[in-house]
Design an enzyme around this catalytic site. Structure first.
Site, PDB file in Angstrom:
ATOM      1  CG  HIS A 163     -15.037   8.501  12.197  1.00 27.25           C
ATOM      2  ND1 HIS A 163     -14.358   7.728  13.106  1.00 27.25           N
ATOM      3  CD2 HIS A 163     -16.320   8.075  12.219  1.00 27.25           C
ATOM      4  CE1 HIS A 163     -15.193   6.861  13.655  1.00 27.25           C
ATOM      5  NE2 HIS A 163     -16.397   7.052  13.132  1.00 27.25           N
ATOM      6  CE1 TYR A 192      -7.183  -6.003  19.955  1.00 27.27           C
ATOM      7  CE2 TYR A 192      -9.451  -6.743  20.162  1.00 27.27           C
ATOM      8  CZ  TYR A 192      -8.349  -6.116  20.696  1.00 27.27           C
ATOM      9  OH  TYR A 192      -8.417  -5.601  21.944  1.00 27.27           O
ATOM     10  CB  CYS A 230     -17.445   8.228  16.474  1.00 28.49           C
ATOM     11  SG  CYS A 230     -18.911   7.593  15.670  1.00 28.49           S
ATOM     12  CG  LEU A 231     -17.985   4.720  21.908  1.00 29.10           C
ATOM     13  CD1 LEU A 231     -19.476   4.411  21.954  1.00 29.10           C
ATOM     14  CD2 LEU A 231     -17.203   3.418  22.052  1.00 29.10           C
ATOM     15  N   GLY A 232     -16.439   8.352  21.340  1.00 26.81           N
ATOM     16  CA  GLY A 232     -15.807   9.250  22.316  1.00 26.81           C
ATOM     17  C   GLY A 232     -16.663  10.469  22.591  1.00 26.81           C
ATOM     18  CG  MET A 233     -19.710  13.712  20.368  1.00 23.50           C
ATOM     19  SD  MET A 233     -21.354  12.977  20.099  1.00 23.50           S
ATOM     20  CE  MET A 233     -22.273  14.397  19.554  1.00 23.50           C
ATOM     21  CB  THR A 272      13.247 -12.328  -4.771  1.00 21.81           C
ATOM     22  OG1 THR A 272      13.234 -11.598  -3.553  1.00 21.81           O
ATOM     23  CG2 THR A 272      12.797 -11.434  -5.906  1.00 21.81           C
ATOM     24  CD  GLU A 321      -2.179  -2.455  -1.889  1.00 24.32           C
ATOM     25  OE1 GLU A 321      -2.583  -1.271  -1.802  1.00 24.32           O
ATOM     26  OE2 GLU A 321      -1.895  -3.129  -0.894  1.00 24.32           O
ATOM     27  N   GLY A 349       0.829  -1.214   0.000  1.00 29.18           N
ATOM     28  CA  GLY A 349       0.000   0.000   0.000  1.00 29.18           C
ATOM     29  C   GLY A 349       0.858   1.257   0.000  1.00 29.18           C
ATOM     30  CD  GLU A 388     -11.105   9.191  12.756  1.00 22.71           C
ATOM     31  OE1 GLU A 388     -11.568  10.315  13.055  1.00 22.71           O
ATOM     32  OE2 GLU A 388     -11.666   8.116  13.076  1.00 22.71           O
ATOM     33  CB  THR A 435      18.387 -13.476  -4.489  1.00 26.98           C
ATOM     34  OG1 THR A 435      19.119 -14.666  -4.800  1.00 26.98           O
ATOM     35  CG2 THR A 435      19.341 -12.316  -4.302  1.00 26.98           C
TER      36      THR A 435
HETATM   37  N1  GLN Z   1     -20.953   2.543  18.491  1.00 27.01           N
HETATM   38  C1  GLN Z   1     -21.330   3.903  18.238  1.00 27.01           C
HETATM   39  C2  GLN Z   1     -22.476   4.001  17.242  1.00 27.01           C
HETATM   40  O1  GLN Z   1     -22.725   3.089  16.493  1.00 27.01           O
HETATM   41  C3  GLN Z   1     -20.137   4.722  17.791  1.00 27.01           C
HETATM   42  C4  GLN Z   1     -19.526   4.238  16.519  1.00 27.01           C
HETATM   43  C5  GLN Z   1     -18.147   4.781  16.272  1.00 27.01           C
HETATM   44  O2  GLN Z   1     -17.452   5.228  17.194  1.00 27.01           O
HETATM   45  N2  GLN Z   1     -17.693   4.734  15.050  1.00 27.01           N
HETATM   46  O3  GLN Z   1     -23.116   5.027  17.158  1.00 27.01           O
END
Ligand code: GLN
Length: 546
Positions: A510, A57, A384-387, A195, A144, A21, A512, A192
């Site tokens: 997101h 994971y 997201c989940l953090g919010m 390869t 790719e 990548g 990011e 080598t």
């Molecule tokens: N699990 C949460 C939801 O579905 C947040 C998802 C996430 O963080 N991408 O709304």
């Protein structure tokens, strides 16, 4: 400039994880920097229809495009390197190929014919490869092929490459084969043979490699390159070394030094000019010469695996370079975070990011982290989940709604401050049921969000099912947490912040996914800046106390 689209296939041999990548993205960067409109596509040989249902994971983060495709994380590299958005067409899995062939069969499109891997599956692969080329938007398409040559799963892809090379002609389609040249320390030698065998395996399927990119820990001497060229049927200048780099962002320059773009363009009969990497190199120089550093805690449940939060980690690299600081990331497992150890784990940090995620595991730790940073005025970014955790924490500890929760975690919570949108309630299928891809967001005048983006209308990418429950909005706002970004059509809350706090922002989307080398994401840039200011202030406070 060209009229026909040129195709470059990147295959891999010997082992997985050789960095196809990054090589593809680096080559694309060099071609783009010479004015060629270039895109990259990834073909994944697994049966999942998309990576949305894959465990991070096993497969790392799921990357989301503007058009809402849940894709392989390599697409993130493509966007970060090229600063050009990708889409569903840029990531195709075996599952998707089979799904569309089977759907055609059900519709009777094969007119009673026996449906087979060759030609039906291979034709579908060829069609998917050429969709991007036929769009007229690109001069060069790099495809790719995931997996390793010789795997059963990869065979139909390699066969499709063989046919395409034949159909399109030598100067229109080439194959780059990425392999490993291991170093045996006991013998003190680079080997080598792997390869040679890998190129042979490729040839058994009728595909000749035009260029070898050899992953290695040591410089490849001239004789070894000549030997590889002789035994693998490639020109000596087409044996390219890919030496381990300290950052992936060095790889375009390393490939330039090795002349990868030169061989590629020669084979494709395209003219070469000097790539303009000015902006890229400015970023690199800021990244490598930081004037200070900050430490940010990343609270998540997949912290053992770096790839699970790939885009977040890369966003910090972009934002760090923009602020000319090194961002040290301290990964903190949310399951191990409690009220008792919060101070020990968090007090020294200059900022805390609570990561996205699904399911109940580790959420109480996340909530505890939010409480701690809110009470200690440490810059906070919730994604997201953090919010959602920030909203729950505020509802519990400031509004006094002791059992407030998300219905994802507790269906019977008396205060569902985060819940499912009505339209999502009847859906049980796990794939494709989320709010996905780019959605409009309008920012509130006078908010920190508006200050960060310096504009009112933005578009950000989503991947979630649950939402801020607007029934609680008034109550939450009266208590001091403000909703400062909304989807203009649905009124769904996209951003929350606490104006009385140093820097406290939660985003339902997101950011990011949209941070690139050329365009570091403003939310991350502002967050890192806030962390730096927090560090300076806390230093001066402790100096004053001495
Ligand atoms: N699990 C949460 C939801 O579905 C947040 C998802 C996430 O963080 N991408 O709304």
């Amino acid at each position: 400039m060209t009229t026909t689209t040129k195709y470059i296939f990147v295959t891999g041999g010997v082992t997985s994880s050789l960095g196809k990548g990054i090589i593809a993205a680096s080559l694309a960067k060099l071609l783009q920097a010479q004015g060629y409109r270039t895109t990259i596509q990834k073909l994944d040989p697994y049966i999942n229809v998309d990576p949305g249902t894959l465990n991070p994971y096993e497969h790392g983060e799921c990357y989301v495009t503007d058009d809402g495709a849940e894709t392989d994380l390599d697409l993130g590299h493509y966007e970060r390197f090229l600063n050009v958005p990708t889409s569903q067409s840029n990531n195709v899995t075996t599952g998707r190929i089979y799904q569309s062939v089977i759907e055609k069969e059900r519709r009777g499109e094969f007119l009673g014919k026996t449906v087979q891997v060759i030609p039906h599956i291979t034709d579908e692969i060829k069609h998917r490869v050429q969709i991007l080329g036929n769009s007229g938007d690109y001069d060069i398409v790099i495809t790719e092929i995931g997996g390793t040559v010789g795997d059963i799963e990869s065979l139909p892809y390699i066969e499709a490459v063989r046919q395409l090379k034949w159909d399109l002609g030598e100067s229109n389609a080439i194959v780059i084969h990425l392999t490993l040249v291991p170093y045996l320390s006991a013998a003190g030698e680079l080997k080598t043979k792997p390869t040679q065998h890998s190129v042979k395996t490729l040839m058994e399927s009728g595909v000749m490699a035009d260029i070898l990119v050899c992953r290695t820990e040591h410089e490849l001497p001239r004789e070894l390159r000549d030997k590889l060229a002789k035994f693998c049927n490639v020109r000596p200048e087409a044996v390219i070394q890919s030496i381990d780099a300290s950052t992936i962002y060095d790889v375009p320059n390393l490939m330039l030094e090795e002349g990868l773009d030169t061989v590629v363009l020669k084979k494709l009969e395209l003219t070469r000019t000097k790539p303009d990497l000015t902006q890229w190199n400015q970023f690199l120089s800021r990244h490598k010469n930081p004037k200070g550093e900050v430490t940010i805690g990343l609270i998540g449940k997949y912290v053992e695996l770096q790839d699970s939060y790939k885009s977040i980690l890369e966003s910090f690299i972009h934002a760090g370079a923009e602020n000319e600081v090194k961002v040290n990331i301290e990964s903190i497992h949310s399951e191990h975070l409690t009220e008792k150890n919060a101070a020990k784990k968090l007090l020294h940090l200059h900022g805390v990011l609570v990561a996205p995620g699904f399911g109940e595991r580790g959420i109480e730790g996340k909530i505890e982290a939010v409480r701690f940073v809110r009470e200690h005025n440490i810059p906070f970014l919730g994604i997201c989940l953090g919010m959602q955790m920030a909203v729950i924490e505020y509802s519990r500890n400031v509004l006094g709604l002791k059992n407030a929760n998300s219905t994802e975690m507790d269906e019977n919570t008396p205060d569902p401050v985060i819940n499912l949108m009505e339209s999502q309630k009847s859906i049980t299928d796990k794939g494709g049921t989320m709010r996905l891809g780019a959605w409009d967001c309008r920012l509130v005048e006078g908010s920190l969000a508006k200050d960060i983006y310096k504009t009112v209308d933005i578009k950000e990418r989503h991947r979630h099912r649950y939402e801020f429950n607007n029934t609680y909005k008034q109550q939450i706002e009266d208590a001091g947490m403000k909703a400062t970004g909304f989807n203009p059509e649905t009124g769904l809350v996209e951003i929350i912040e606490i104006p009385a706090h140093n820097w406290f922002v939660g985003v339902q989307y997101h950011p990011e996914y949209k941070s690139t080398v050329a365009n570091p994401h403003p939310v991350f840039v502002s967050f890192v800046k806030a962390a730096l200011e927090y560090k300076m202030n806390s230093k001066s406070v402790s100096m004053a106390q001495k």
